[in-house]
Design a protein around this motif. Structure first.
Motif, PDB file in Angstrom:
ATOM      1  N   LEU A  11     -13.898  63.862  21.228  1.00 21.66           N
ATOM      2  CA  LEU A  11     -14.199  64.153  22.629  1.00 21.66           C
ATOM      3  C   LEU A  11     -14.955  65.479  22.768  1.00 21.66           C
ATOM      4  O   LEU A  11     -15.937  65.581  23.512  1.00 21.66           O
ATOM      5  CB  LEU A  11     -12.899  64.186  23.439  1.00 21.66           C
ATOM      6  N   ILE A  12     -14.472  66.512  22.070  1.00 21.61           N
ATOM      7  CA  ILE A  12     -15.145  67.810  22.143  1.00 21.61           C
ATOM      8  C   ILE A  12     -16.577  67.699  21.615  1.00 21.61           C
ATOM      9  O   ILE A  12     -17.519  68.242  22.199  1.00 21.61           O
ATOM     10  CB  ILE A  12     -14.350  68.862  21.352  1.00 21.61           C
TER      11      ILE A  12
ATOM     12  N   GLU B 269     -14.099  64.541  30.058  1.00 19.67           N
ATOM     13  CA  GLU B 269     -13.350  65.777  30.282  1.00 19.67           C
ATOM     14  C   GLU B 269     -11.913  65.490  30.685  1.00 19.67           C
ATOM     15  O   GLU B 269     -10.972  66.147  30.227  1.00 19.67           O
ATOM     16  CB  GLU B 269     -14.053  66.616  31.354  1.00 19.67           C
TER      17      GLU B 269
ATOM     18  N   LYS C 124      -9.336  64.065  19.961  1.00 18.20           N
ATOM     19  CA  LYS C 124      -9.699  65.340  20.590  1.00 18.20           C
ATOM     20  C   LYS C 124     -10.984  65.886  19.985  1.00 18.20           C
ATOM     21  O   LYS C 124     -11.882  66.350  20.718  1.00 18.20           O
ATOM     22  CB  LYS C 124      -8.558  66.345  20.421  1.00 18.20           C
TER      23      LYS C 124
ATOM     24  N   THR D  56      -5.607  64.103  26.445  1.00 15.85           N
ATOM     25  CA  THR D  56      -5.326  64.113  25.002  1.00 15.85           C
ATOM     26  C   THR D  56      -4.613  65.394  24.590  1.00 15.85           C
ATOM     27  O   THR D  56      -3.693  65.382  23.765  1.00 15.85           O
ATOM     28  CB  THR D  56      -6.637  63.969  24.215  1.00 15.85           C
ATOM     29  N   GLU D  57      -5.037  66.530  25.151  1.00 19.43           N
ATOM     30  CA  GLU D  57      -4.346  67.779  24.850  1.00 19.43           C
ATOM     31  C   GLU D  57      -2.900  67.728  25.323  1.00 19.43           C
ATOM     32  O   GLU D  57      -1.986  68.227  24.654  1.00 19.43           O
ATOM     33  CB  GLU D  57      -5.082  68.943  25.513  1.00 19.43           C
ATOM     34  N   THR D  58      -2.678  67.102  26.483  1.00 23.93           N
ATOM     35  CA  THR D  58      -1.299  66.911  26.963  1.00 23.93           C
ATOM     36  C   THR D  58      -0.503  66.049  26.002  1.00 23.93           C
ATOM     37  O   THR D  58       0.662  66.322  25.699  1.00 23.93           O
ATOM     38  CB  THR D  58      -1.315  66.261  28.358  1.00 23.93           C
ATOM     39  N   SER D  59      -1.159  64.986  25.481  1.00 23.11           N
ATOM     40  CA  SER D  59      -0.486  64.112  24.510  1.00 23.11           C
ATOM     41  C   SER D  59      -0.091  64.890  23.267  1.00 23.11           C
ATOM     42  O   SER D  59       1.005  64.718  22.726  1.00 23.11           O
ATOM     43  CB  SER D  59      -1.399  62.947  24.120  1.00 23.11           C
ATOM     44  N   LEU D  60      -1.006  65.748  22.784  1.00 22.15           N
ATOM     45  CA  LEU D  60      -0.707  66.527  21.588  1.00 22.15           C
ATOM     46  C   LEU D  60       0.467  67.475  21.819  1.00 22.15           C
ATOM     47  O   LEU D  60       1.310  67.669  20.947  1.00 22.15           O
ATOM     48  CB  LEU D  60      -1.942  67.327  21.172  1.00 22.15           C
TER      49      LEU D  60
ATOM     50  N   LYS E 277      -4.452  61.459  17.635  1.00 27.90           N
ATOM     51  CA  LYS E 277      -4.775  62.265  18.813  1.00 27.90           C
ATOM     52  C   LYS E 277      -5.687  63.439  18.461  1.00 27.90           C
ATOM     53  O   LYS E 277      -6.590  63.788  19.222  1.00 27.90           O
ATOM     54  CB  LYS E 277      -3.481  62.775  19.464  1.00 27.90           C
ATOM     55  N   GLU E 278      -5.463  64.070  17.313  1.00 21.22           N
ATOM     56  CA  GLU E 278      -6.328  65.171  16.903  1.00 21.22           C
ATOM     57  C   GLU E 278      -7.756  64.693  16.618  1.00 21.22           C
ATOM     58  O   GLU E 278      -8.726  65.373  16.957  1.00 21.22           O
ATOM     59  CB  GLU E 278      -5.737  65.860  15.665  1.00 21.22           C
TER      60      GLU E 278
ATOM     61  N   LEU F  11     -10.095  64.400  27.665  1.00 20.21           N
ATOM     62  CA  LEU F  11      -9.789  65.533  26.790  1.00 20.21           C
ATOM     63  C   LEU F  11      -8.535  66.254  27.265  1.00 20.21           C
ATOM     64  O   LEU F  11      -7.658  66.602  26.470  1.00 20.21           O
ATOM     65  CB  LEU F  11     -10.976  66.497  26.756  1.00 20.21           C
TER      66      LEU F  11
END
Length: 546
Positions: free
Chosen positions: A254-255, A354, A251, A360-364, A247-248, A357
């Motif tokens: 994606l960024i 977006e 992320k 993915t932040e929610t997943s992290l 996931k990182e 992203l």
């Protein structure tokens, strides 16, 4: 295309009019004026209404390939979240509840039912599993965290207790059979019972070692509590680390892609604006040129006779300018359509990235919550200490192991001494047979063949007995090495006992003393015969000398 054909046709007509202009100057001027006016109107209609008819081939794949993006179509398809994924706000509270207390089967089913869709919906891999593996890891750790280790060990010990009691009864039965066989002088049955008892004692020792492994909470055996915990901890840690790493990385990709797309999008927008400005400037210049051409024609018509050649030239230039105008307009409309399609694809792809992203932040965040829960759970499990509660059970089991090993060591040593005694008897018989064969040669005894066969049989039996003795000694050495840690532990616990090897040495000493007495009696008789023969030989020698 129709407009271009029309322009060419008009130009041909103009050339004809030039040939007749001297004769029809006035009419030609009026006709030309009208045609120029109509042409301007048609050019205006073309500029306002023309659109490039063919669609461009620009797609998301083209965008990803041209800009060398990290997140490809397969990755986006595989990790795209659901339309409306479940919120993860309830997960930390649920995990904290699992750490604080055990859950019933009804609560467990309810928690799994609520946790599973959250994991599937937010970790974007719900298509791979019927039940998400993380939900299984969470519930397994809850079981280990709230397991009563003492009761767990007692339960495991009760499972092996029945087998241990059964083996002890078998040993008692075999020992009784051996005693009865010895009384009835059935040596074969006694020997078989003795060997079978040793084999069962070895099984019993294996069972007791397993029980001690449970009590000592060793982590190498998955049947023990500590072993199960270590296995689940390693599996869970590896799964969480891999998921977090994936996931990182996603992320970061994606960024990186969004930053690159922002730069590329701005470049495309700036370029499109510049092209539009250039086109607008061209339109102004072109329209001015065409209008100026028309005005110039009016001026020339006033001096038509003098400027006929110049009129023809200007007419040709006008034709070229019109053709070029049509061409440039087509190209501009094509560019505008391509840019519109590019902007649409660019905007949609940027929006998807977006959204991905955010997901993915929610997943992290979800993975971090579960990792925190897992770490705290492992800390709780690692802090469990039931050594004091297990002390009595451990001492009892160690004493049982000592007693069983003592019986095994004594019985196995007894069998070893018996086999050595049998080997001595066989070797004595071999020596006797060798002597008998020598005497048969000297006395021409016809039984020499029978003694030779007996000697061969005894030699073969000697080899077999030597192999059996070697196997028994090797097994005994292995069992003693495995018992040594237990013996040292008993000494540390200050348990009073006599080491089995010392008992065996005393038993072996008594046994060898008895054999020595028997050997002395046998050798004494043989010595008497030898002494008598020596005396007779001396007497015979004295008589011969006289």
């Amino acid at each position: 295309m129709m407009l271009q054909a029309s322009v060419a046709e008009n130009e041909e007509n103009i050339m004809t009019y030039f040939e007749l202009q001297m004769e029809h100057a006035h009419n030609a001027r009026g006709i030309l004026h009208e045609r120029n006016k109509a042409r301007m109107e048609r050019l205006k209609e073309f500029d306002d209404g023309y659109r490039w008819p063919e669609a461009s081939s620009f797609t998301v794949k083209t965008l990803i390939a041209e800009d060398n993006l990290n997140v490809t179509i397969p990755i986006i398809s595989s990790v795209t979240p659901e339309e409306d994924p479940p919120s993860i706000t309830t997960v930390p509270g649920t995990l904290q509840q699992l750490l604080q207390k055990p859950v019933s089967s009804t609560q467990r089913a309810s928690i799994e039912e609520s946790l599973d869709p959250i994991l599937k919906g937010n970790l974007h891999d719900h298509k791979q599993y019927t039940t998400h593996p993380l939900a299984t890891v969470v519930m397994q750790l809850n079981d280990l965290v709230h397991t009563d280790v003492l009761q767990f060990i007692k339960k495991e010990l009760s499972k092996s207790g029945d087998k241990m009691n059964f083996l002890i009864k078998q040993i008692s039965t075999l020992e009784q059979e051996q005693a009865e066989a010895i009384l009835s002088e059935d040596i074969d049955v006694a020997d078989k019972s003795h060997v079978s008892a040793i084999s069962i004692l070895e099984k019993l020792i294996s069972v007791i070692r397993g029980r001690l492994s449970q009590i000592m909470m060793g982590s190498g055996d998955t049947n023990t509590y500590r072993g199960q915990y270590e296995q689940k901890r390693q599996e869970g840690t590896a799964m969480l680390n891999k998921l977090k790493t994936d996931k990182e990385k996603l992320k970061a990709d994606l960024i990186s892609d969004l930053q690159l797309l922002a730069v590329k999008g701005e470049e495309a927008s700036t370029n499109a604006g510049q092209m539009a400005q250039q086109y607008d400037q061209y339109q102004i210049t072109s329209r001015q040129s065409i209008a100026q051409n028309s005005r110039r024609q009016d001026e020339i018509w006033e001096e038509i006779e003098r400027l006929l050649t110049e009129m023809r030239t200007l007419s040709e230039e006008r034709h070229k300018q019109v053709v070029e105008h049509l061409k440039v307009t087509e190209e501009e409309e094509k560019r505008k359509r391509e840019y519109a399609e590019y902007s649409e694809v660019f905007a949609e792809h940027t929006r998807r990235l977006e959204d991905l992203l955010v997901a993915t932040e929610t997943s992290l965040k979800l993975v971090e919550s579960i990792s925190d829960y897992f770490t705290k759970g492992c800390t709780v499990v690692a802090s469990k200490n039931v050594d004091s509660e297990l002390q009595d059970i451990r001492v009892t089991e160690l004493k049982r192991y000592l007693e069983i090993f003592r019986r095994y060591a004594i019985k196995n040593n007894d069998l070893l001494l018996k086999r050595k005694t049998r080997l001595q008897g066989i070797r004595r018989q071999i020596r006797n047979c060798e002597a008998q064969v020598a005497l048969c040669n000297d006395s021409l005894d016809p039984n020499r063949g029978r003694y030779k066969e007996e000697l061969l049989r005894l030699s073969q039996e000697e080899t077999v007995i030597e192999g059996i003795i070697s196997d028994i000694a090797e097994k005994m050495t292995q069992q003693e090495n495995e018992f040594t840690p237990t013996e040292e532990l008993l000494e540390e616990l200050e348990v009073d006992f006599v080491p089995p090897r010392l008992e065996n040495k005393e038993i072996e000493s008594d046994h060898r003393k008895r054999l020595l007495q028997l050997n002395k009696q046998f050798v004494g008789k043989e010595q008497e015969e030898v002494d008598k023969e020596v005396t007779d030989l001396r007497k015979l020698h004295t008589d011969t000398t006289l």
